[in-house]
Design a protein around this motif. Structure first.
Motif, PDB file in Angstrom:
ATOM      1  N   GLY A  68      -3.918  -4.393   3.163  1.00  0.00           N
ATOM      2  CA  GLY A  68      -5.356  -4.330   2.910  1.00  0.00           C
ATOM      3  C   GLY A  68      -6.143  -4.028   4.173  1.00  0.00           C
ATOM      4  O   GLY A  68      -7.087  -3.219   4.153  1.00  0.00           O
ATOM      5  N   GLU A  69      -5.765  -4.679   5.273  1.00  0.00           N
ATOM      6  CA  GLU A  69      -6.440  -4.411   6.552  1.00  0.00           C
ATOM      7  C   GLU A  69      -6.210  -2.960   6.983  1.00  0.00           C
ATOM      8  O   GLU A  69      -7.136  -2.293   7.447  1.00  0.00           O
ATOM      9  CB  GLU A  69      -5.917  -5.359   7.639  1.00  0.00           C
ATOM     10  CG  GLU A  69      -6.329  -6.796   7.450  1.00  0.00           C
ATOM     11  CD  GLU A  69      -5.571  -7.759   8.361  1.00  0.00           C
ATOM     12  OE1 GLU A  69      -6.164  -8.784   8.734  1.00  0.00           O
ATOM     13  OE2 GLU A  69      -4.387  -7.493   8.697  1.00  0.00           O
ATOM     14  N   LEU A  70      -5.000  -2.500   6.812  1.00  0.00           N
ATOM     15  CA  LEU A  70      -4.681  -1.122   7.177  1.00  0.00           C
ATOM     16  C   LEU A  70      -5.470  -0.139   6.303  1.00  0.00           C
ATOM     17  O   LEU A  70      -6.008   0.859   6.803  1.00  0.00           O
ATOM     18  CB  LEU A  70      -3.175  -0.895   7.055  1.00  0.00           C
ATOM     19  CG  LEU A  70      -2.603   0.353   7.686  1.00  0.00           C
ATOM     20  CD1 LEU A  70      -2.961   0.477   9.163  1.00  0.00           C
ATOM     21  CD2 LEU A  70      -1.077   0.368   7.524  1.00  0.00           C
ATOM     22  N   SER A  71      -5.583  -0.438   5.028  1.00  0.00           N
ATOM     23  CA  SER A  71      -6.348   0.395   4.104  1.00  0.00           C
ATOM     24  C   SER A  71      -7.803   0.514   4.551  1.00  0.00           C
ATOM     25  O   SER A  71      -8.370   1.606   4.565  1.00  0.00           O
ATOM     26  CB  SER A  71      -6.272  -0.204   2.692  1.00  0.00           C
ATOM     27  OG  SER A  71      -7.099   0.498   1.805  1.00  0.00           O
ATOM     28  N   ARG A  72      -8.421  -0.608   4.936  1.00  0.00           N
ATOM     29  CA  ARG A  72      -9.813  -0.586   5.398  1.00  0.00           C
ATOM     30  C   ARG A  72      -9.958   0.208   6.687  1.00  0.00           C
ATOM     31  O   ARG A  72     -10.902   0.978   6.851  1.00  0.00           O
ATOM     32  CB  ARG A  72     -10.328  -2.011   5.578  1.00  0.00           C
ATOM     33  CG  ARG A  72     -10.662  -2.700   4.267  1.00  0.00           C
ATOM     34  CD  ARG A  72     -11.325  -4.036   4.462  1.00  0.00           C
ATOM     35  NE  ARG A  72     -10.444  -5.049   5.035  1.00  0.00           N
ATOM     36  CZ  ARG A  72      -9.507  -5.715   4.365  1.00  0.00           C
ATOM     37  NH1 ARG A  72      -9.317  -5.467   3.082  1.00  0.00           N
ATOM     38  NH2 ARG A  72      -8.762  -6.620   4.959  1.00  0.00           N
ATOM     39  N   ARG A  73      -9.032   0.047   7.604  1.00  0.00           N
ATOM     40  CA  ARG A  73      -9.118   0.758   8.883  1.00  0.00           C
ATOM     41  C   ARG A  73      -8.932   2.265   8.713  1.00  0.00           C
ATOM     42  O   ARG A  73      -9.547   3.051   9.421  1.00  0.00           O
ATOM     43  CB  ARG A  73      -8.099   0.205   9.871  1.00  0.00           C
ATOM     44  CG  ARG A  73      -8.492  -1.175  10.359  1.00  0.00           C
ATOM     45  CD  ARG A  73      -7.388  -1.781  11.178  1.00  0.00           C
ATOM     46  NE  ARG A  73      -7.707  -3.155  11.450  1.00  0.00           N
ATOM     47  CZ  ARG A  73      -7.810  -3.664  12.667  1.00  0.00           C
ATOM     48  NH1 ARG A  73      -7.619  -2.905  13.713  1.00  0.00           N
ATOM     49  NH2 ARG A  73      -8.092  -4.942  12.827  1.00  0.00           N
ATOM     50  N   LEU A  74      -8.068   2.650   7.782  1.00  0.00           N
ATOM     51  CA  LEU A  74      -7.825   4.070   7.537  1.00  0.00           C
ATOM     52  C   LEU A  74      -8.864   4.667   6.589  1.00  0.00           C
ATOM     53  O   LEU A  74      -8.946   5.885   6.462  1.00  0.00           O
ATOM     54  CB  LEU A  74      -6.420   4.275   6.957  1.00  0.00           C
ATOM     55  CG  LEU A  74      -5.249   3.927   7.867  1.00  0.00           C
ATOM     56  CD1 LEU A  74      -3.933   3.995   7.092  1.00  0.00           C
ATOM     57  CD2 LEU A  74      -5.217   4.828   9.085  1.00  0.00           C
ATOM     58  N   ILE A  76      -8.843   4.513   3.317  1.00  0.00           N
ATOM     59  CA  ILE A  76      -8.152   5.138   2.187  1.00  0.00           C
ATOM     60  C   ILE A  76      -7.854   4.055   1.161  1.00  0.00           C
ATOM     61  O   ILE A  76      -7.940   2.856   1.451  1.00  0.00           O
ATOM     62  CB  ILE A  76      -6.848   5.876   2.611  1.00  0.00           C
ATOM     63  CG1 ILE A  76      -5.850   4.909   3.262  1.00  0.00           C
ATOM     64  CG2 ILE A  76      -7.171   7.039   3.543  1.00  0.00           C
ATOM     65  CD1 ILE A  76      -4.496   5.549   3.594  1.00  0.00           C
ATOM     66  N   SER A  77      -7.503   4.460  -0.042  1.00  0.00           N
ATOM     67  CA  SER A  77      -7.225   3.500  -1.116  1.00  0.00           C
ATOM     68  C   SER A  77      -5.975   2.674  -0.801  1.00  0.00           C
ATOM     69  O   SER A  77      -5.132   3.075   0.014  1.00  0.00           O
ATOM     70  CB  SER A  77      -7.024   4.240  -2.439  1.00  0.00           C
ATOM     71  OG  SER A  77      -5.800   4.951  -2.415  1.00  0.00           O
ATOM     72  N   THR A  78      -5.864   1.545  -1.502  1.00  0.00           N
ATOM     73  CA  THR A  78      -4.673   0.713  -1.301  1.00  0.00           C
ATOM     74  C   THR A  78      -3.422   1.444  -1.790  1.00  0.00           C
ATOM     75  O   THR A  78      -2.349   1.295  -1.207  1.00  0.00           O
ATOM     76  CB  THR A  78      -4.823  -0.645  -2.021  1.00  0.00           C
ATOM     77  OG1 THR A  78      -5.152  -0.421  -3.398  1.00  0.00           O
ATOM     78  CG2 THR A  78      -5.892  -1.500  -1.359  1.00  0.00           C
ATOM     79  N   VAL A  84       1.603   5.473   2.623  1.00  0.00           N
ATOM     80  CA  VAL A  84       1.700   5.597   4.089  1.00  0.00           C
ATOM     81  C   VAL A  84       2.725   4.604   4.619  1.00  0.00           C
ATOM     82  O   VAL A  84       3.609   4.964   5.414  1.00  0.00           O
ATOM     83  CB  VAL A  84       0.323   5.372   4.759  1.00  0.00           C
ATOM     84  CG1 VAL A  84       0.462   5.212   6.263  1.00  0.00           C
ATOM     85  CG2 VAL A  84      -0.633   6.511   4.425  1.00  0.00           C
ATOM     86  N   ILE A  85       2.616   3.363   4.188  1.00  0.00           N
ATOM     87  CA  ILE A  85       3.550   2.320   4.652  1.00  0.00           C
ATOM     88  C   ILE A  85       4.975   2.664   4.236  1.00  0.00           C
ATOM     89  O   ILE A  85       5.909   2.534   5.044  1.00  0.00           O
ATOM     90  CB  ILE A  85       3.120   0.932   4.132  1.00  0.00           C
ATOM     91  CG1 ILE A  85       1.783   0.535   4.745  1.00  0.00           C
ATOM     92  CG2 ILE A  85       4.202  -0.115   4.452  1.00  0.00           C
ATOM     93  CD1 ILE A  85       1.126  -0.663   4.073  1.00  0.00           C
ATOM     94  N   ASP A  86       5.153   3.114   2.997  1.00  0.00           N
ATOM     95  CA  ASP A  86       6.492   3.500   2.530  1.00  0.00           C
ATOM     96  C   ASP A  86       7.088   4.586   3.431  1.00  0.00           C
ATOM     97  O   ASP A  86       8.272   4.521   3.791  1.00  0.00           O
ATOM     98  CB  ASP A  86       6.449   4.010   1.087  1.00  0.00           C
ATOM     99  CG  ASP A  86       6.213   2.910   0.061  1.00  0.00           C
ATOM    100  OD1 ASP A  86       6.339   1.714   0.412  1.00  0.00           O
ATOM    101  OD2 ASP A  86       5.884   3.259  -1.098  1.00  0.00           O
TER     102      ASP A  86
END
Length: 163
Positions: A68-74, A76-78, A84-86
């Motif tokens: 969730g934090e990464l989504s907000r920083r980028l 982009i949607s969850t 991206v993480i995959d």
């Protein structure tokens, strides 16, 4: 009279016939273009796209982030963040670990080998700019720092302005 150092071709007045402000603007434009090209080169070396590289940058800076934090920083949607993480996990650039205080959550952690590879790519530029900065006198550092701070302010105010 103090000698002016050329930080980029054409920056000092008279070098290319441009007034100082035109030459400085052209140099800033060239820095932006070179920065983008360098970012693409780093991404190619790490075999990631620009979004994945941005995610890696956040992970390297923070050490670990929740999806969730990464989504907000980028911004982009969850669902896109999950992809991206995959990709980062599949390439060995990151790992998922259980959150230390909330067992329902996971955190994404950068792989140390990837951090080392990224720094290997970044070191020539970071080290080169640091060396150039050390060559400046205290007065020059103060002037350049103040100018760059004002340029950053222009960018920030443009981002904050409604379109």
């Amino acid at each position: 009279m103090e000698e002016r150092r050329n930080l980029a071709p054409g920056v000092a007045s008279g070098v290319s016939g441009q007034p100082d402000s035109d030459a400085i603007g052209a140099a800033l434009h060239q820095i932006v273009q070179l920065s983008r090209a360098f970012e693409r080169q780093v991404g190619q070396a790490l075999e990631v796209n620009t979004t994945d590289l941005a995610a890696m940058e956040h992970l390297i800076q923070e050490g670990e982030l929740t999806p969730g934090e990464l989504s907000r920083r980028l911004d982009i949607s969850t669902a896109a963040t999950t992809l991206v993480i995959d990709r980062l996990v599949a390439l060995g650039h990151a790992q998922r670990h259980p959150h230390t205080s909330d067992r329902r959550k996971v955190v994404v952690v950068p792989a140390q080998e990837s951090v080392a590879r990224a720094f290997q790519q970044l070191h020539p530029v970071i080290g080169g700019v640091a060396a150039l900065t050390q060559e400046l006198s205290d007065d020059e550092r103060q002037i350049v720092g103040a100018y760059l701070t004002r340029v950053i302010g222009v960018y920030r105010s443009s981002l904050d302005s409604p379109s």
